[in-house]
Design a protein around this motif. Structure first.
Motif, PDB file in Angstrom:
ATOM      1  N   ALA A  45      10.402   0.121  -1.186  1.00  0.00           N
ATOM      2  CA  ALA A  45      10.517  -1.346  -1.826  1.00  0.00           C
ATOM      3  C   ALA A  45      12.152  -1.859  -1.346  1.00  0.00           C
ATOM      4  CB  ALA A  45      10.733  -1.001  -3.434  1.00  0.00           C
ATOM      5  N   GLN A  46      12.987  -1.119  -1.133  1.00  0.00           N
ATOM      6  CA  GLN A  46      14.362  -1.540  -0.627  1.00  0.00           C
ATOM      7  C   GLN A  46      14.121  -2.027   0.713  1.00  0.00           C
ATOM      8  OE1 GLN A  46      17.220   1.617  -0.752  1.00  0.00           O
ATOM      9  NE2 GLN A  46      19.027   0.048  -0.593  1.00  0.00           N
ATOM     10  N   ASP A  47      13.449  -1.510   1.669  1.00  0.00           N
ATOM     11  CA  ASP A  47      13.390  -1.762   2.881  1.00  0.00           C
ATOM     12  C   ASP A  47      12.442  -3.268   3.016  1.00  0.00           C
ATOM     13  OD1 ASP A  47      14.372   0.225   3.770  1.00  0.00           O
ATOM     14  OD2 ASP A  47      12.598   1.374   4.634  1.00  0.00           O
ATOM     15  N   TRP A  48      11.350  -3.073   2.042  1.00  0.00           N
ATOM     16  CA  TRP A  48      10.654  -4.495   2.323  1.00  0.00           C
ATOM     17  C   TRP A  48      11.572  -5.722   1.606  1.00  0.00           C
ATOM     18  CZ3 TRP A  48       5.723  -4.685  -1.778  1.00  0.00           C
ATOM     19  CH2 TRP A  48       4.850  -5.854  -1.323  1.00  0.00           C
ATOM     20  N   LEU A  64       0.898  -1.267  -0.059  1.00  0.00           N
ATOM     21  CA  LEU A  64      -0.095  -0.095  -0.044  1.00  0.00           C
ATOM     22  C   LEU A  64       0.646   1.169   0.071  1.00  0.00           C
ATOM     23  CD1 LEU A  64      -2.746  -1.024   2.480  1.00  0.00           C
ATOM     24  CD2 LEU A  64      -3.059  -0.282   0.244  1.00  0.00           C
ATOM     25  N   ARG A  65       2.111   1.361   0.736  1.00  0.00           N
ATOM     26  CA  ARG A  65       2.776   2.365   0.739  1.00  0.00           C
ATOM     27  C   ARG A  65       3.484   2.809  -0.552  1.00  0.00           C
ATOM     28  NH1 ARG A  65       5.626   1.311   6.764  1.00  0.00           N
ATOM     29  NH2 ARG A  65       4.158   2.781   7.985  1.00  0.00           N
ATOM     30  N   ILE A  66       4.071   1.697  -1.200  1.00  0.00           N
ATOM     31  CA  ILE A  66       4.414   1.645  -2.593  1.00  0.00           C
ATOM     32  C   ILE A  66       3.537   2.284  -3.369  1.00  0.00           C
ATOM     33  CG2 ILE A  66       5.600   0.611  -4.501  1.00  0.00           C
ATOM     34  CD1 ILE A  66       6.948  -1.216  -2.494  1.00  0.00           C
ATOM     35  N   ARG A  67       2.254   1.604  -3.680  1.00  0.00           N
ATOM     36  CA  ARG A  67       1.349   2.199  -4.450  1.00  0.00           C
ATOM     37  C   ARG A  67       0.856   3.625  -4.012  1.00  0.00           C
ATOM     38  NH1 ARG A  67       1.358  -1.408  -8.485  1.00  0.00           N
ATOM     39  NH2 ARG A  67      -0.001  -3.428  -7.797  1.00  0.00           N
ATOM     40  N   LEU A 113       4.127 -12.050  -5.624  1.00  0.00           N
ATOM     41  CA  LEU A 113       4.252 -11.668  -6.718  1.00  0.00           C
ATOM     42  C   LEU A 113       3.693 -10.182  -7.179  1.00  0.00           C
ATOM     43  CD1 LEU A 113       3.091 -14.485  -9.183  1.00  0.00           C
ATOM     44  CD2 LEU A 113       5.178 -13.665  -8.971  1.00  0.00           C
ATOM     45  N   GLN A 114       2.633  -9.949  -6.313  1.00  0.00           N
ATOM     46  CA  GLN A 114       1.992  -8.498  -6.503  1.00  0.00           C
ATOM     47  C   GLN A 114       3.112  -7.409  -5.961  1.00  0.00           C
ATOM     48  OE1 GLN A 114      -0.788  -8.152  -7.889  1.00  0.00           O
ATOM     49  NE2 GLN A 114      -0.683  -5.934  -7.908  1.00  0.00           N
ATOM     50  N   GLY A 115       3.764  -7.819  -5.143  1.00  0.00           N
ATOM     51  CA  GLY A 115       4.940  -6.754  -4.626  1.00  0.00           C
ATOM     52  C   GLY A 115       5.843  -6.481  -5.569  1.00  0.00           C
ATOM     53  N   ARG A 116       6.297  -7.640  -6.154  1.00  0.00           N
ATOM     54  CA  ARG A 116       7.262  -7.579  -7.316  1.00  0.00           C
ATOM     55  C   ARG A 116       6.840  -6.784  -8.405  1.00  0.00           C
ATOM     56  NH1 ARG A 116      11.511 -11.481  -6.717  1.00  0.00           N
ATOM     57  NH2 ARG A 116      10.966 -12.982  -5.167  1.00  0.00           N
ATOM     58  N   ALA A 117       5.383  -7.168  -8.784  1.00  0.00           N
ATOM     59  CA  ALA A 117       4.775  -6.193  -9.958  1.00  0.00           C
ATOM     60  C   ALA A 117       4.776  -4.719  -9.693  1.00  0.00           C
ATOM     61  CB  ALA A 117       3.472  -6.861 -10.223  1.00  0.00           C
ATOM     62  N   ALA A 118       4.589  -4.429  -8.294  1.00  0.00           N
ATOM     63  CA  ALA A 118       4.343  -3.098  -7.964  1.00  0.00           C
ATOM     64  C   ALA A 118       5.692  -2.463  -8.085  1.00  0.00           C
ATOM     65  CB  ALA A 118       3.742  -2.927  -6.548  1.00  0.00           C
ATOM     66  N   ILE A 119       6.819  -2.942  -7.558  1.00  0.00           N
ATOM     67  CA  ILE A 119       8.141  -2.521  -7.649  1.00  0.00           C
ATOM     68  C   ILE A 119       8.730  -2.478  -9.007  1.00  0.00           C
ATOM     69  CG2 ILE A 119      10.408  -3.126  -6.839  1.00  0.00           C
ATOM     70  CD1 ILE A 119       9.443  -4.416  -4.448  1.00  0.00           C
ATOM     71  N   ALA A 120       8.430  -3.347  -9.813  1.00  0.00           N
ATOM     72  CA  ALA A 120       8.871  -3.441 -11.236  1.00  0.00           C
ATOM     73  C   ALA A 120       8.280  -1.925 -11.831  1.00  0.00           C
ATOM     74  CB  ALA A 120       8.546  -4.563 -11.968  1.00  0.00           C
ATOM     75  N   THR A 121       6.716  -1.911 -11.686  1.00  0.00           N
ATOM     76  CA  THR A 121       6.145  -0.886 -12.431  1.00  0.00           C
ATOM     77  C   THR A 121       6.710   0.464 -11.740  1.00  0.00           C
ATOM     78  OG1 THR A 121       4.213  -2.251 -12.602  1.00  0.00           O
ATOM     79  CG2 THR A 121       3.805   0.217 -12.992  1.00  0.00           C
TER      80      THR A 121
END
Length: 384
Positions: free
Chosen positions: A148-151, A130-133, A161-169
């Motif tokens: 993202a780095q902390d995560w 949620l924070r990244i979004r 997977l949803q986290g990887r997707a959010a970070i890649a975007t």
């Protein structure tokens, strides 16, 4: 198995309609199955039996948000928090509801007290995502990348997977193409293909690497998985344009602006493809649609300046240029427009064109000689 269990619970409930425990179990099963209308009805029935049940009120807020009424969910969750029910899952659900309303600044503020790394993994993942979004939507790319780095550090790289997707975007929008490529390289190809956002991110990586045909496959896969993804439609339009297929590119870009009308880049890409087809009136309308979304973005004013210059309307072009230059002194459209107005040396014009292609059509388009030639013809053609 779940359907059969729900059926049995409903049979029991028919015999004992005021049994609070049964009502709670039925509501949980309905929530698990995504039947939010039925879940709301069951939870309202439970609250009629136990009006002060905080867990039932929380579940009702979840069903309400998931059913599309985020504003009502926000009010209910804020009431729970005000009464001291400040469990992390309540805070997270409030943030989800605020995000659903597009109030991303509120999401950041709501999640601020939570220490994601101290929560159970699933709850911590929800907070980081949620924070990244939120930071991404707010344009706070550096803050999002820090989260993202902390995560990744906290989970030793084992992200959902949803986290990887959010970070890649996020990385793509932060112009960190190589980092996005490295992240995606550690995801199994079949998982990328089966996830709409990951497939779109992979498509943009390939497009940036000049692999337009492979990118098209990724974007088409993403669109099949999620037809509402404006980002996937945008990528498909850019890939098609880079291959010189402008009619299909227009269809894809029109789908992009329909899916995400607030995304200025999609309106700009649409305007460029319309320009390539010599439809200045439609390109003007596209830039004006972007302006209606946000009149403080210098590139949009610069695009209008460019169109005026191509029409030979120097006064209008200069007027838009002043606004564009004030809002964004580094605007690519400003540079291109000045090159058109001044008609400087040919090699200088080519340099401006290369910058325009890099910014608005992507690296793949820059490497495509056919598209470069079309843009050069569009800029060189006399306008009435």
């Amino acid at each position: 198995m779940t359907v059969a269990r729900l059926s049995r619970l409903l049979d029991f409930l028919a015999q004992d309609p005021h049994n609070a425990a049964l009502l709670g179990e039925v509501a949980d099963e309905q929530l698990n199955q995504g039947d939010f209308v039925a879940a709301r009805a069951t939870l309202q029935q439970l609250l009629a039996v136990q009006p002060g049940d905080a867990l039932a009120r929380y579940r009702l807020a979840v069903a309400t948000r998931a059913g599309g009424d985020a504003a009502t969910a926000v009010a209910a969750l804020q009431a729970l928090l005000a009464e001291g029910h400040s469990h992390a899952v309540v805070v997270q659900e409030l943030a989800r509801a605020q995000g659903q309303l597009g109030d991303w600044a509120a999401v950041v503020a709501t999640l601020e007290p939570l220490q994601a790394g101290a929560l159970p993994p699933e709850e911590g993942d929800a907070v980081w995502l949620l924070r990244i979004r939120a930071h991404h939507h707010l344009g706070q790319l550096a803050d999002g990348l820090a989260q993202a780095q902390d995560w990744e550090a906290a989970r030793a790289g084992a992200l959902p997977l949803q986290g990887r997707a959010a970070i890649a975007t996020l990385m793509l929008d932060a112009e960190r193409l190589d980092d996005a490529a490295r992240l995606l390289a550690h995801v199994e190809p079949q998982l990328v293909d089966g996830h709409a956002e990951l497939a779109a991110a992979a498509g943009f990586v390939q497009l940036g690497q000049g692999e337009a045909r492979g990118a098209m496959d990724r974007f088409m896969q993403s669109v099949q998985l999620d037809a509402s993804s404006g980002r996937a439609h945008l990528g498909l339009g850019l890939a098609l344009a880079s291959q010189g297929d402008l009619p299909r590119a227009l269809d894809a870009l029109r789908a992009a602006v329909t899916a995400t009308p607030s995304h200025l880049g999609s309106w700009h890409a649409l305007a460029w493809v319309l320009l390539l087809q010599d439809d200045l009136a439609a390109a003007q309308a596209s830039f004006e649609s972007a302006l209606a979304q946000d009149d403080t973005f210098g590139e949009t004013h610069g695009g209008l300046a460019l169109l005026a210059a191509l029409r030979g309307d120097v006064a209008a072009s200069e007027r838009h240029l002043r606004t564009a230059s004030r809002l964004d002194p580094q605007s690519t459209h400003v540079l291109v427009t000045r090159a058109v107005l001044e008609r400087g040396p040919e090699h200088d014009g080519q340099a401006w064109l290369a910058q325009a292609l890099e910014r608005f059509m992507g690296a793949a388009a820059r490497r495509n000689p056919a598209l470069q030639a079309m843009l050069e013809r569009a800029l060189a053609r006399p306008r009435r």
